[in-house]
Design an enzyme around this catalytic site. Structure first.
Site, PDB file in Angstrom:
ATOM      1  N   GLU B 319     -12.519  29.044  13.775  1.00  0.00           N
ATOM      2  CA  GLU B 319     -13.869  29.470  14.172  1.00  0.00           C
ATOM      3  C   GLU B 319     -14.772  29.849  12.995  1.00  0.00           C
ATOM      4  O   GLU B 319     -15.893  30.305  13.210  1.00  0.00           O
ATOM      5  CB  GLU B 319     -13.832  30.701  15.101  1.00  0.00           C
ATOM      6  CG  GLU B 319     -12.865  30.655  16.247  1.00  0.00           C
ATOM      7  CD  GLU B 319     -12.791  31.990  17.015  1.00  0.00           C
ATOM      8  OE1 GLU B 319     -13.411  32.974  16.585  1.00  0.00           O
ATOM      9  OE2 GLU B 319     -12.117  32.014  18.054  1.00  0.00           O
ATOM     10  N   GLY B 320     -14.295  29.737  11.777  1.00  0.00           N
ATOM     11  CA  GLY B 320     -15.030  30.258  10.629  1.00  0.00           C
ATOM     12  C   GLY B 320     -14.683  31.704  10.318  1.00  0.00           C
ATOM     13  O   GLY B 320     -15.252  32.305   9.401  1.00  0.00           O
TER      14      GLY B 320
END
Lengths: 349, 349
Positions: B319-320
């Site tokens: 997701e970062g």
């Protein structure tokens, strides 16, 4: 040995909160273990706060203990002792590394002169109000402190922790400023763990091969001189420590006794944490490790304490700077456990 | 091969600023090298900003590209593809890990549906406006995309980067959401580096031994099926990528082309960075690595890119999130180089 003024065994962090936090972590809408070390760190934070989910760390206090070391006049450092006082001024003006990081990450910073080798009036009164002496003894030739000085320094550290906690601190970060401070730290770690000088002596601020070899000799000589007394933690500080290190030990033990978590810095604070664990058994459960330093003794001490640092960036600035750099990682851990969706909510949404 | 729409070689970060920053670092009132990796990172930040000292990173944008992968129906993940859309909703509601961290550290978050396997009307319009298709092809059996879809996804990513930069972003962070996404990422890294499936296949969100062995087979079959075409980066994405990964490649290359730094996340964004470096040579100089993930392919890709991550916490949330967790470390680096006292000032004070 009788230690009437030692704090004794400290209470454990909350098992109840730890269990609740581990259950909450397992119930987050994410694969098991996906948060890695942040998950374990969040569970620790719950346990030391006795709160699940953990509360945000909004009032963080960095306290830097400053002092000089007699060994600095015996060729163990790349820098002269005069730098210590210059750097204390940099803490006050905001230009020291830890001051920059404390501003960046919203932590308060306090610097105290415990044993800087200058007269008490030279630095501002609030910095030197707790001064124990001008410089500590050269540990390979003499004790660092008298027993009375050690006890006073321990008491100062405890008082400072108590003050910070009473005024609202929810996390304490210790730092140290003092040219030569990796030498007594290495000696304390060797004495605490029963290791040889060669296992614990590192380059500090960056000494060359010849100075490193000499520094190892100084540590070895100090360990021989101190002998068996070092099995007692107060005597260990008296023989091999310094005023600033003894104060940090008192600070760490009092934080643990009062149930307030501590984020440790590099080799100096880990040396103090080892002594604090002997002085007030159970203290280490209240500590997390901010960063891994390049000093070989730090890794040995962390391993004994069962701590794994959050950052490993090769920092060797001291001052508490590695711990303050790690503060946002600790906050990330807490925020994830507190604010992430639970799987039950996602499946129901 | 003619690639009329490829961005071509991108310009280098500023050598002038890099030199000035290295000189400033050497002139700080601290021993040489004491800031460790924070020092090197600050010099990089100066170079990509063409500014010494570097500016604070005040407008950071996280863009998460979401999509499904045909391989998910072929037993490569512990989770079904339906989780992807559920998680996109968690980004919007703020309960996903990266959303929590973005709030904690003051970064904006945007999520885009490039290839989630649901109809366009199901998610909010602003999320699906750039949708390329419903799910990408199962790469061991068919191409992930048509060449036209790849080009459109690259263009979407470039447009999104351009939008974020035009509205003020001073740092971009890419993220990915999509069950099964470590399989095409591993295949892209193997194809980019000429490695075998066994070198690059990892446990993703946590698959068991049998699933891991099957996943390796899927990657191996995909590499054989794709063959020599993968020497071209656009064909590589067509054969082995997905809509979300192709968009991230376009995003990374455009950030580099426009001279805006990027903080990379885990194995997915590092796979995209490798392809971006082939697609727009010179791009990687604009990238820093946020964290080390447990995926074996990530370490191989980072090594090829010459990047050393800031964090190593065993995170595998995707997701970062690893990059956002590293954002305060990057900010610490910049603040130290900008705000620490210079030795000349200390000695003169």
């Amino acid at each position: 040995m009788t230690r009437p003024d030692a704090p004794g065994r400290v209470a454990c962090p909350s098992d109840r909160a730890r269990t609740l936090a581990a259950e909450r972590l397992a119930g987050l809408a994410t694969p098991a273990g996906a948060l890695g070390r942040l998950g374990e760190t969040a569970v620790w934070l719950s346990a030391v706060q006795d709160a699940c989910p953990p509360r945000p760390l909004e009032d963080v206090r960095v306290v830097v203990f400053a002092g000089d070391h007699g060994v600095t006049s015996h060729g163990v450092s790349a820098y002269p002792k005069e730098i210590t006082a210059l750097m204390v001024r940099q803490f006050l003006s905001g230009g020291a590394g830890v001051a920059v990081l404390a501003r960046q990450h919203g932590a308060a910073l306090r610097v105290l002169d415990l044993g800087v080798d200058i007269d008490p009036g030279v630095l501002p009164a609030e910095v030197s109000t707790h001064k124990i002496r001008r410089g500590s003894g050269a540990i390979h030739l003499e004790d660092a402190l008298s027993t009375d000085e050690t006890r006073r320094a321990l008491a100062v550290g405890a008082d400072v922790a108590a003050e910070e906690i009473a005024s609202g601190a929810d996390l304490l970060i210790p730092g140290d400023m003092g040219i030569g401070n990796t030498t007594p730290s290495a000696a304390l770690i060797a004495a605490s763990l029963g290791l040889d000088a060669r296992d614990v002596t590192g380059r500090g601020s960056g000494v060359d091969e010849a100075t490193l070899a000499h520094k190892e000799q100084v540590v070895a000589q100090a360990l021989v001189r101190a002998g068996e007394r070092v099995s007692d933690p107060v005597e260990r500080l008296t023989a091999l420590g310094s005023a600033d290190l003894a104060a940090q030990v008192g600070f760490l033990a009092e934080a643990a006794r009062r149930g307030v978590p501590v984020l440790l810095d590099g080799v100096i604070s880990v040396a103090c944490a080892l002594v604090a664990e002997d002085y007030a058994p159970g203290s280490a459960a209240w500590f997390a490790a901010g960063h891994r330093s390049p000093e070989p003794a730090q890794a040995l001490a962390l391993s004994k304490l069962g701590l794994e640092p959050l950052l490993d960036l090769g920092m060797r600035l001291g001052e508490g700077s590695g711990a303050v750099a790690a503060l946002p990682v600790l906050r990330s851990a807490g925020a994830l456990l507190t604010d992430m969706s639970l799987l039950a909510d996602v499946l129901g949404s």
